[in-house]
Write an enzyme that holds these catalytic residues in place. Structure first.
Site, PDB file in Angstrom:
ATOM      1  CE  LYS A 116      -4.154  -1.863   2.205  1.00  0.00           C
ATOM      2  NZ  LYS A 116      -5.018  -1.555   3.192  1.00  0.00           N
ATOM      3  CG  HIS A 208     -15.007   2.272   0.716  1.00  0.00           C
ATOM      4  ND1 HIS A 208     -13.933   1.719   1.137  1.00  0.00           N
ATOM      5  CD2 HIS A 208     -15.030   1.781  -0.679  1.00  0.00           C
ATOM      6  CE1 HIS A 208     -13.326   0.894   0.115  1.00  0.00           C
ATOM      7  NE2 HIS A 208     -14.130   0.807  -0.920  1.00  0.00           N
ATOM      8  NE  ARG A 292      -9.119  -8.599  -3.624  1.00  0.00           N
ATOM      9  CZ  ARG A 292     -10.100  -7.799  -3.016  1.00  0.00           C
ATOM     10  NH1 ARG A 292     -11.211  -7.775  -3.563  1.00  0.00           N
ATOM     11  NH2 ARG A 292      -9.860  -6.906  -1.862  1.00  0.00           N
ATOM     12  NE  ARG A 338     -19.271  -7.425   1.255  1.00  0.00           N
ATOM     13  CZ  ARG A 338     -18.067  -7.568   1.126  1.00  0.00           C
ATOM     14  NH1 ARG A 338     -17.279  -8.386   1.731  1.00  0.00           N
ATOM     15  NH2 ARG A 338     -17.347  -6.736   0.239  1.00  0.00           N
TER      16      ARG A 338
END
Ligand code: ADP
Length: 452
Positions: A116, A208, A292, A338
């Site tokens: 990172k 986010h 990914r 989720r």
């Protein structure tokens, strides 16, 4: 195009990849651990090979076993899914050296973005705004104090090799900074085999926001808009949606251009996600790049009409992306909840076990990505995600209504899940208005005298 692909993963994402392959006319090879023998990915694939015992280190992370399976089955490519080996440049290199195509970015892409700190400095060089913070690894108390002084409290200590919301500590003063530094380093070492940490300004009242990009091997890239993943608990995402109520067309264009600029600067190939923090004044800052496919990719698929898994496979086989940025028109609104095997009423405690009865939701606007079935045993060895419930409608209000209906139809017993959490969320006035930040869940849970 490939004729046979091995899927180096399990659970819902293995099924998702098998389905994409089937539609592309590709034969599939599943790999499985001993406890996953009765899993749907094993049943749905054309061939299946056992690669070891239940612990991931013996099976889904066991590179020699996976490569042997690929050679025995004579596949041309491996799709790693997410988690496990998906962001492991060493694995991608081994695939290459065995003349097996790794369906994903280049090892170099993964290496640069996997650290990172390196990612931060590369993106800064490319002209992306980054969160103020350290320019190198923090090795001592003195360095930590100096950095915190220059950026001001609160700050967040993060693991350079971090992921999955682990190993992060928010500090509000010198005292907590010093006491957290060593624990953060030890946690980073234990979780990621690398004790390196760095410090960033902790941005409060933030969202986010992440941008999905697709890049082919010939330097052509597009972005597919944003996902808002602000609904998190302990830095882990619980719900994602696209589009974000906080992003208008102008801002989407700006952030999208930044994401593309960053991806181009590292010659990125395949699907990838650039994560940003967005503050109350619409300032956005690069946080990290995920090299990914993401858990939350379906919401982007619903609003863009682009199948991301098929795109990854096509790109890896050398096809060009035929779409141009202007072809991407986001339509409608999509939400993903989720569904984890966790007891929401009991501090989200894991709730593994056998599913005795199951009713999956359906009807217009519902997509369920799951690997569970009645009689399926949820193993304590792997993550707790049992299903992704995705709703799609013309507007966000309608997508919420569809989600409420879907959640109320969803029945899993006797294991406990996050369905009651999501039902409560879907009724919360602030969520309904879209007025949320990454602190929202913590505040919502406090309201009824819950945890934290
Ligand atoms: P991971 O790779 O472990 O998921 P991220 O860097 O993506 O870690 O951060 C996960 C979450 O932690 C973010 O979505 C955000 O809620 C929070 N976070 C990370 N960095 C900051 C920051 N500088 N300020 C505020 N929140 C942050």
């Amino acid at each position: 195009m490939f004729s046979k692909v091995l899927i180096a993963n399990r659970g819902e994402i293995a099924l998702r990849i098998i389905r994409a392959c089937r539609e592309l006319g590709i034969r599939t090879v599943a790999v499985f651990s001993e406890v996953d023998r009765d899993s749907l990915h094993v049943r749905f694939a054309d061939e299946a090979i056992c690669i070891g015992q239940a612990p991931s280190s013996s099976s889904y992370l066991n590179i020699p076993a996976i490569i042997s399976a690929a050679e025995i089955a004579d596949v041309e490519a491996i799709h790693p899914g997410y988690g496990f080996l998906a962001e492991n440049p060493h694995f991608a290199e081994i695939c290459e050296s065995c003349k097996i195509t790794f369906i994903g970015p280049t090892p170099e892409n993964m290496r640069l973005m996997g650290d990172k700190m390196t990612a931060r400095s590369m993106m800064h060089k490319a002209g992306l705004p980054i969160v103020p913070g350290s320019t190198s690894i923090i090795r001592s108390k003195e360095e930590a104090l100096k950095t915190a002084k220059s950026i001001g409290y609160p700050v967040i200590i993060k693991a350079a090799a971090g992921g999955g919301g682990k190993g992060m500590r928010v500090c509000h003063n010198d005292l907590t900074l010093i006491s957290s530094l060593m624990t953060a380093q030890a946690e980073a070492d234990a979780n990621f085999g690398n004790p390196d940490v760095y410090i960033e300004k902790y941005i409060e009242k933030t969202r986010h926001i992440e941008i999905q990009i697709l890049a082919d091997k010939y330097g052509h890239m597009i972005h597919l808009g944003e996902r808002d993943c602000s609904i998190q608990r302990r830095h882990q995402k619980l719900l994602e949606e696209s589009p974000s109520v906080a992003i208008n067309n102008k801002l989407r264009r700006r952030i999208g251009e930044m994401a593309l600029r960053g991806s181009k600067s590292v010659n990125y190939v395949s699907a990838g996600t650039i994560e940003f923090l967005l503050d109350e004044n619409n300032n956005f800052y690069f946080m990290e790049m995920n090299t990914r496919i993401q858990v939350e990719h379906p919401v982007t698929e619903m609003v863009s009409g682009v199948d991301l898994i098929k795109s990854q496979i096509r790109i890896a086989s050398g096809e060009r992306i035929r779409l141009h940025q202007d072809d991407i028109q986001l339509r409608g609104s999509s939400i993903e909840c989720r569904i984890n095997a966790e007891d929401f009423q009991n501090n989200f405690m894991p709730s593994p076990g056998k599913i005795e009865s199951l009713i999956l939701p359906g009807g217009p606007g519902i997509r369920v990505d799951t690997h569970i079935y009645p009689g399926y045993e949820i193993s304590p060895y792997y993550d707790s995600l049992v299903a992704k419930l995705i709703s799609y409608a013309n507007t966000r209000d309608e997508a919420i209504k569809v989600m409420q209906r879907g959640l109320s139809e969803f029945h899993i017993a006797p294991i406990k899940t996050t369905i009651p959490f999501h039902l409560r969320l879907m009724e919360h006035p602030l969520f309904l208005k879209g007025e949320v930040s990454t602190h929202f869940v913590q505040e919502m849970l406090k309201e009824k005298g819950g945890e934290e």
